[in-house]
Design a protein around this motif. Structure first.
Motif: not given
Length: 136
Positions: A9-11, A14
């Motif tokens: 998960e990683c901005s 995104d």
């Protein structure tokens, strides 16, 4: 036994989901230059009309762009960056500096200057404090 791989998960991932498709950042570039008319954005980016429509709608859904109708018959719209979309200008400047340094070190394709006439060197602020950043 099968192990499924879960992506981190990683901005960054995104953000790239929104702006990482071809033509998206070029559309944002045009909006930062004050080009708001769809036909001019098409012409200046080289994107097809259907792809550009999809990119602008995605930016609009994410709150980075707002669409304003300026003609009823036929319906015509202008596109404007929201404050969140305007923050992508920093991303564009960073990409431009990287491209100038590593891809076009001898002759960068765009030279930036402030409306006061001073060349933009390090950062987007005019040396006089009165200029607006524009491309030559």
């Amino acid at each position: 036994m099968s192990t499924s791989i879960q992506p981190r998960e990683c901005s960054i991932a995104d953000a790239l989901g929104l702006v990482g498709e071809r033509w998206t950042l070029q559309a944002v570039r045009e909006l930062t230059h004050g080009v708001h008319c769809f036909d001019r954005i098409v012409r200046n980016t080289g994107a097809s009309r259907d792809i550009l429509t999809a990119r602008l709608r995605k930016l609009e859904a994410a709150g980075a762009v707002r669409r304003e109708q300026y003609n009823v018959h036929p319906p015509r719209y202008e596109y404007h960056l929201t404050p969140a979309g305007g923050e992508l200008g920093d991303v564009l400047l960073t990409l431009m500096k990287w491209g100038d340094r590593h891809l076009n070190p001898e002759d960068p394709p765009v030279r930036w200057q402030h409306s006061c006439g001073e060349a933009a060197r390090k950062g987007a602020h005019s040396p006089t404090g009165r200029g607006v950043l524009t491309a030559e």
